[in-house]
Design a protein around this motif. Structure first.
Motif, short mmCIF file in Angstrom:
data_model
loop_
_atom_site.label_atom_id
_atom_site.label_comp_id
_atom_site.label_asym_id
_atom_site.label_seq_id
_atom_site.Cartn_x
_atom_site.Cartn_y
_atom_site.Cartn_z
N GLU A 119 -7.55 -12.49 3.36
CA GLU A 119 -8.58 -12.51 4.38
C GLU A 119 -8.02 -13.28 5.67
O GLU A 119 -8.24 -12.53 6.76
CB GLU A 119 -9.90 -13.59 3.74
CG GLU A 119 -11.11 -13.60 4.67
CD GLU A 119 -12.15 -13.86 3.93
OE1 GLU A 119 -11.81 -14.87 2.86
OE2 GLU A 119 -13.37 -13.66 4.36
N GLU A 120 -7.13 -14.27 5.48
CA GLU A 120 -6.83 -14.94 6.87
C GLU A 120 -5.86 -13.86 7.53
O GLU A 120 -6.07 -13.88 8.83
CB GLU A 120 -5.70 -16.10 6.42
CG GLU A 120 -6.37 -17.00 5.72
CD GLU A 120 -5.91 -16.70 4.16
OE1 GLU A 120 -5.14 -17.10 3.70
OE2 GLU A 120 -6.95 -16.05 3.18
N PHE A 124 -12.04 -3.62 9.49
CA PHE A 124 -11.28 -3.68 8.15
C PHE A 124 -12.06 -3.64 7.01
O PHE A 124 -13.23 -4.23 7.07
CB PHE A 124 -10.31 -4.80 8.17
CG PHE A 124 -8.92 -4.77 8.59
CD1 PHE A 124 -8.05 -4.35 7.97
CD2 PHE A 124 -8.86 -4.93 10.14
CE1 PHE A 124 -6.61 -4.33 8.66
CE2 PHE A 124 -7.59 -4.94 10.69
CZ PHE A 124 -6.55 -4.59 9.92
N LEU A 125 -11.77 -2.90 5.96
CA LEU A 125 -12.53 -2.98 4.79
C LEU A 125 -11.63 -3.31 3.74
O LEU A 125 -10.65 -2.81 3.52
CB LEU A 125 -13.12 -1.56 4.43
CG LEU A 125 -13.95 -1.39 3.30
CD1 LEU A 125 -15.17 -0.47 3.49
CD2 LEU A 125 -13.30 -1.20 1.76
N ARG A 126 -12.15 -4.55 3.19
CA ARG A 126 -10.83 -5.26 2.19
C ARG A 126 -11.40 -5.03 0.73
O ARG A 126 -12.73 -5.01 0.49
CB ARG A 126 -10.85 -6.73 2.36
CG ARG A 126 -10.40 -6.69 4.07
CD ARG A 126 -9.86 -8.18 4.29
NE ARG A 126 -10.24 -9.23 3.56
CZ ARG A 126 -9.95 -9.71 2.48
NH1 ARG A 126 -8.58 -9.17 2.04
NH2 ARG A 126 -10.36 -10.87 1.83
N TYR A 140 -19.33 -0.31 -0.67
CA TYR A 140 -19.83 -0.71 0.34
C TYR A 140 -18.95 -0.31 1.63
O TYR A 140 -17.92 0.31 1.32
CB TYR A 140 -19.54 -2.44 0.52
CG TYR A 140 -18.19 -2.96 0.75
CD1 TYR A 140 -17.27 -3.05 -0.14
CD2 TYR A 140 -18.17 -3.48 2.12
CE1 TYR A 140 -16.02 -3.60 0.18
CE2 TYR A 140 -16.89 -3.84 2.39
CZ TYR A 140 -15.75 -4.18 1.61
OH TYR A 140 -14.48 -4.62 1.96
N VAL A 189 -17.84 -1.04 6.05
CA VAL A 189 -17.64 -2.17 7.34
C VAL A 189 -18.92 -2.46 7.45
O VAL A 189 -19.15 -3.81 8.07
CB VAL A 189 -16.80 -1.81 8.06
CG1 VAL A 189 -15.39 -1.24 7.62
CG2 VAL A 189 -17.46 -0.42 9.03
#
Lengths: 336, 574
Positions: free
Chosen positions: A36-37, A55-57, B516, B518
């Protein structure tokens, strides 16, 4: 009365749901398993440099499956940070398009393919490190192959096979027993059996740190930056082992999806991201070693010192990419 | 008021009815059947041919698969028994005996409704696991105890025993309210012992519900994932874990095969459940039951034991939740090192709210949850009365259709949804749903449909058909009858179902991770992000998220519960 109240609630809910629309201009979508950071930092810097990026994480495993499932209509423009094997497998499925970034000049050949699709931007060894309060250089393992010795039983910790780090270290060990096509000998599987039987196992990072904190475990198998971060939390300064036979290095790549409808913006982003000055700034922020020699030269001294701490094990990741699933299946179904 | 207008009404109603049926069939086919077929098609045939022989050979050769099947079987059996004992005891305490502090106990026993899945399993590990508070306390007095004493099958059983009682709390209590107190009193005045009254008066009324609830427990335990994953350790693996691992190793065919195998078992459970329910619906007690008066226990010793067990149980429920709350206010360093936080701070909460990372995903989840529940309720409120009223092959098929999501693991369903809607699909007006906001709420709807049908079936089964007949004979049309006669009777269940499934959606992970985008990152993804990090600050933030979700869900449940069950029975003053 009552009925009306319910109806009202439902209608309000419906209006609330419908009116709150989505906002997406023309930013490019980047799929990434980064922390995340790290992602927060990258998006900030990208925005400052004039790139519109969303961003998609998700976890590396989920992200990989998701990319495969979305193959017919890719939702991502750029994939950033999956490791060698995952990138190679997506490339084999023809999911990337060719783009040779401006920083490809001077990037060593091991970090780029001839097809010009995937370029690696940072690298990290997956190392053996130990707590010096518990072991000395004489008593510590000298090589990955020493871990199966009885005195190390339960002293090293394995994460689940879906972790990138676990996959890399297993690949490194199995490749020592494999022929050129990646067929592992019986001896290799016997070794793997003992290696698993001797390990302590966890399924999340917090548990792992706890085992070290309590002193139950003191040999850490982890990627370079992770080793120091975890050790700091557990309260010791790790000593690295320069394994006989080499230490596997994993590199993370960046590539543009074949189906991207914003390929031009994506290319600009990739050109920006891998540039030596950005990589050096990243190295300074997160202590990670860039792949590009120019970026290493610009990096802070402690990052530069990392190069040469351990000797690399040469691994053909294309061979691993073809075999990894069947290896992991054997481990999951027969060994664990 | 004329003859013609009423037939016109009738015709309109018929048109509306058939349009409804068509809409429903379209919905089920498009969003349930098609993605499911796609799932299996992708799983079995994407690599070219269907390698059945290889799949069965590989699976049956694996000792780990065999062990997982065996573990799942005994765990399910044991869980059904232990959950049954705890669940029935809870209902007795809340609805039959007079116990002091009922409101407190009610809130304590409602905890599993808001404390489920990953959050709950993590909470139990946080309490009893290797760095857990109970473990640290035990070791202080008994140093010989291993720090991982809780990890394994027994820990899973213990956790499941207290985490799977929600269905008893929801359904069995409602069934107890149907017991007619005048019959109890009559039996008592005839000299029947308390035991006889329980066995001959109370039990027959609640029996069908009891069976249904047991079968729901069997289902939940069979597909249990989070608890064994987090508490089982390396030696206790259940079948859902194997399915997910196989899928992630590029063997979706083996995963789907195992899932189908499990699905057959689950389907037979569902059919059994419905058969029992249909058989039992005629047992129904009085039409206007006199509410039960809570019984005071006369013997002081028994009374003390009863109160003791009730409060001990409440303590077991509260402990993990209380610890999570306490540590969410503690500095990050104290997690895993202190038995109880020695100092408190608001900084964890401040960093969640100031970063704005919490509010966005939380709002997204609420929005998508509401949408899913509105769609789900529209479909089930229309379909369930039809399925209850007409019993033919078509309605039975429809019924099974609603339960299809239970036979495939969510991960596989997510892949099915992606592949079904990744190109323009004529069934949804040639739209591409992949990458839109809608696909995740649709997935959530699918995810909660079986439970909604389960809830509503029970409610509609309990309606006396003579009520509707009376309304019809007085000339009320179908829509009017539904609105003014049927709906008020089922609204309590509807509200409860909405509340419960809404909470399920808030913590749903697998579908969320695959679908999901963004713009609608849900809260479950935000939590997992922070849970995966080895960063200790993040561990504290995970606790904050857990507390926020629990508080919100508890408010939803208590509100729904108040609407649906009212304040509850009074104590027998005699």
């Amino acid at each position: 009365m009552f009925e009306k109240k319910i109806l009202n609630t439902i209608l309000t809910a419906a209006v609330f749901v419908m009116t709150s629309g989505s906002t997406l201009a023309d930013s490019i979508t980047v799929y990434s398993p980064q922390g995340e950071e790290n992602v927060a930092w990258i998006s900030q810097q990208a925005e400052a440099a004039g790139h519109e990026v969303e961003f998609l994480r998700a976890g590396g495993g989920e992200l990989f499956s998701r990319l495969e499932a979305e193959k017919n209509n890719p939702q991502a423009d750029v994939v950033l940070g999956l490791n060698d094997t995952a990138m190679a497998r997506l490339k084999f499925q023809e999911m990337f398009q060719k783009h040779i970034p401006v920083w490809a000049d001077g990037l060593p050949n091991v970090y780029k393919g001839r097809d010009g699709m995937v370029h690696k931007f940072w690298q990290t060894p997956v190392v053996i490190a130990y707590n010096p309060d518990k072991l000395t250089p004489e008593t510590a393992p000298k090589s990955w192959l020493d871990l199966v010795k009885p005195e190390f039983k339960g002293k090293y910790v394995l994460g689940p096979t879906k972790w990138g780090t676990t996959q890399v270290l297993l690949s490194g060990m199995l490749m020592r027993f494999a022929d050129a096509d990646g067929n592992v000998s019986d001896e290799g599987w016997d070794f793997m059996n003992t290696f698993y039987a001797n390990s302590a196992s966890v399924n999340n990072g917090g548990d792992k740190v706890n085992l070290f904190k309590q002193g139950d475990a003191f040999i850490d198998l982890s990627w370079f930056g992770g080793t120091f971060r975890e050790a700091a939390k557990a309260g010791y300064v790790p000593t690295l082992v320069n394994s006989e036979g080499g230490t596997p290095f994993v590199a993370e790549g960046i590539a543009i999806m074949a189906g991207s409808d914003q390929a031009e913006d994506a290319k600009k982003f990739v050109d920006w991201f891998g540039a030596p000055d950005v990589m050096a700034a990243y190295a300074e922020k997160f202590g990670q070693m860039p792949a590009h020699p120019d970026a290493i030269a610009l990096s802070p001294a402690e990052v530069q010192e990392q190069t040469g701490l351990v000797d690399p094990q040469l691994i053909n990741w294309d061979v691993v990419a073809a075999k990894l699933d069947s290896w992991l299946q054997k481990i999951e179904l027969e060994i664990k | 008021m004329t003859f013609t207008s009423s037939t016109q009404n009738g015709r309109l109603e018929r048109i509306a009815f058939f349009s409804g049926i068509i809409l429903l069939l379209w919905f089920l086919f498009t969003f349930l059947v098609l993605p499911l077929l796609t799932t299996f098609q992708v799983a079995f045939f994407s690599s070219g041919e269907f390698r059945l022989a290889e799949i069965t050979a590989d699976l049956s050769a694996s000792s780990r698969v065999k062990k997982a099947l065996l573990n799942t079987a005994w765990m399910t059996l044991a869980t059904t028994v232990t959950v049954g004992i705890v669940g029935i005891f809870q209902v007795a305490v809340l609805e039959y005996f007079h116990v002091k502090g009922r409101t407190f106990l009610k809130v304590a026993f409602a905890i599993p409704l808001v404390f489920g899945s990953v959050v709950a399993a993590t909470g139990y590990k946080f309490t009893y696991g290797p760095a857990g508070v109970v473990t640290q306390l035990l070791q202080r007095y008994f140093p010989a105890i291993e720090s991982d004493w809780f990890i394994g099958g027994h820990g899973v059983l213990y956790s499941q025993t207290f985490l799977l009682t929600s269905f008893y709390y929801l359904f069995l209590r409602a069934a107890m309210r149907r017991v007619d107190y005048s019959t109890v009193e009559a039996a008592r005045s005839l000299g029947a012992s308390e035991f006889t009254i329980l066995r001959r008066v109370v039990l027959p009324v609640i029996m069908p519900t009891l069976f249904a609830v047991m079968l729901l427990t069997i289902y939940t335990s069979t597909v249990s994932f989070a608890v064994p994953e987090i508490i089982g350790g390396r030696d206790f693996v259940m079948i859902s874990q194997i399915i997910l691992v196989l899928n992630s190793l590029g063997r979706p065919d083996m995963a789907a095969f195992l899932a189908l195998f499990l699905g057959l078992f689950i389907m037979s459970m569902i059919l059994l459940m419905q058969w029992i329910e249909a058989k039992g619906s005629y047992v129904g007690g009085s039409k206007t039951p006199v509410p039960i008066k809570l019984k005071r226990v006369k013997s002081p010793l028994t009374n003390i034991v009863l109160h003791g067990i009730a409060y001990l149980l409440a303590g077991v429920y509260i402990l993990p939740v209380f610890l999570i709350m306490a540590f969410s206010f503690a500095p990050a360093e104290s997690i895993g090192t202190e038995v109880f936080p020695s100092s408190f701070t608001l900084s964890n909460y401040a960093s969640v709210f100031s970063g704005g990372t919490a509010t966005g995903p939380f709002f997204n989840s609420i929005r998508m949850g509401l949408l899913a529940i509105v769609i789900g309720l529209s479909a089930t409120l229309f379909a369930v009365p039809i399925m209850v009223k007409y019993n033919n092959w078509l309605t039975r098929l429809l019924d099974i259709g609603f339960f299809l999501p239970w036979i495939v693991p969510s991960v596989l369903l997510a892949i099915g949804l992606i592949v079904t809607f990744d190109t323009a699909n004529p069934l949804v007006a040639n739209q591409v749903l992949l990458g839109t906001f809608l696909i995740l709420p649709i997935a959530y709807t699918i995810h909660v449909l079986p439970l909604m049908v389960r809830f509503l079936r029970a409610a509609f089964m309990g309606i006396d058909p003579s009520l509707e007949e009376a309304a019809r004979s007085m000339g009320a049309n179908g829509i009017y009858r539904f609105r003014r006669v049927i709906l008020p009777l089922v609204i309590p269940t509807v509200v409860l179902a909405a509340g419960y499934t809404f909470n399920e959606i808030l913590t749903e992970y697998p579908l969320s991770a695959f679908l999901y985008n963004v713009n609608n990152r849900p809260i479950s993804i935000a939590i997992l992000d922070s849970d995966k990090s080895t960063n200790l600050e993040q561990a504290a933030i995970t606790l904050v998220y857990a507390v926020l979700i629990m508080a919100f869900s508890m408010a939803v449940i208590l509100f729904a519960e108040r609407l649906s069950l009212g304040k509850g029975p009074k104590t027998n003053s005699l």
